[in-house]
Scaffold this active site. Structure first.
Site, mmCIF file in Angstrom:
data_model
loop_
_atom_site.group_PDB
_atom_site.id
_atom_site.type_symbol
_atom_site.label_atom_id
_atom_site.label_comp_id
_atom_site.label_asym_id
_atom_site.label_seq_id
_atom_site.Cartn_x
_atom_site.Cartn_y
_atom_site.Cartn_z
ATOM 1 N N SER A 43 97.830 -24.910 39.649
ATOM 2 C CA SER A 43 98.318 -23.594 39.251
ATOM 3 C C SER A 43 99.615 -23.310 40.002
ATOM 4 O O SER A 43 99.723 -23.587 41.201
ATOM 5 C CB SER A 43 97.270 -22.525 39.589
ATOM 6 O OG SER A 43 97.720 -21.248 39.246
ATOM 7 N N ALA A 44 100.618 -22.791 39.296
ATOM 8 C CA ALA A 44 101.935 -22.456 39.845
ATOM 9 C C ALA A 44 102.807 -23.680 40.125
ATOM 10 O O ALA A 44 103.854 -23.569 40.757
ATOM 11 C CB ALA A 44 101.821 -21.603 41.108
ATOM 12 N N SER A 45 102.383 -24.846 39.624
ATOM 13 C CA SER A 45 103.232 -26.035 39.796
ATOM 14 C C SER A 45 104.418 -26.019 38.832
ATOM 15 O O SER A 45 105.426 -26.704 39.069
ATOM 16 C CB SER A 45 102.411 -27.320 39.585
ATOM 17 O OG SER A 45 101.886 -27.364 38.266
ATOM 18 N N GLY A 46 104.300 -25.271 37.731
ATOM 19 C CA GLY A 46 105.405 -25.175 36.781
ATOM 20 C C GLY A 46 105.085 -25.709 35.398
ATOM 21 O O GLY A 46 105.991 -25.879 34.570
ATOM 22 N N SER A 63 93.720 -29.019 33.989
ATOM 23 C CA SER A 63 92.903 -30.211 33.682
ATOM 24 C C SER A 63 92.692 -31.055 34.939
ATOM 25 O O SER A 63 93.232 -32.152 35.050
ATOM 26 C CB SER A 63 93.519 -31.031 32.555
ATOM 27 O OG SER A 63 94.911 -31.195 32.665
#
Length: 203
Positions: A34-37, A106
């Protein structure tokens, strides 16, 4: 398990559809914390491809849980079913010659492998893109405040904090969003699609 059903083939093959629409369908599977882009890149790529005249459609993890997968939670079994369903939907888009862009955490390698196999078995290209950023970076970004809530125990089974994330072992592309800008990342993605002849080199 459904019974008393029969597959009904249409009057046009996938190759005929591709020739008529002058486009090849495939799935680009963005995975990462989450929030990796993931959603940012998928949205930017969708916009870029459409401006090139290439049909594409984005399937976003949060958005899908408002409808198709609103009955699923975040435990291991529900996460697996979440990915199974979206893999089937992405394959349908790709079969129609659209480029399906999926942005889902995932977290389990076996689920991503199952999504790939589903495509491989039907001869549809599947491109896994590992959208990578260190945990300290995504925690700092934290646009939805989820990491903060997870560390306070307000969110259970949160990937990267209280639930595992299994990194891809051999993704087609590995994009480090703490080092590459959105523009640079889109260039990497588009160049890959051109090199593999998924979109025309003239675009």
């Amino acid at each position: 398990m459904s019974t008393n059903i029969t597959w009904h083939a249409g009057h046009i093959t996938r190759s005929e559809r591709e020739d008529l629409l002058k486009q090849k369908g495939l799935t680009i599977w963005f995975t990462g914390l989450s929030a990796s882009g993931k959603s940012t890149l998928a949205s930017a790529l969708e916009q870029h491809l459409l401006h090139l005249g290439v049909s594409s459609y984005r399937l976003d993890g949060d958005n899908i849980r408002f409808g198709l997968n609103k009955d699923l939670g975040f435990g291991p079994k529900d996460r697996t079913e979440n990915i199974r369903r979206i893999a089937e939907v992405a394959k349908l888009f790709a079969d129609s010659t659209t480029i399906a862009l999926t942005s889902f955490i995932s977290p389990y390698r076996s689920d991503r492998d199952a999504a790939r196999k589903l495509h491989d078995d039907d001869g549809i290209p599947f491109i896994e893109v590992f959208v990578d950023a260190p945990l300290e970076v995504v925690e700092q970004r934290d646009p939805k405040g989820l990491y903060k809530k997870a560390k306070l125990g307000e969110i259970k089974e949160f990937t990267g904090v209280s639930a595992p994330y299994e990194q891809p072992s051999s993704p087609e592309l590995h994009i480090k969003t703490d080092k590459s800008s959105i523009e640079e990342s889109i260039k990497i993605l588009v160049n890959y699609l051109k090199e593999k002849n998924y979109i025309a080199n003239t675009l």
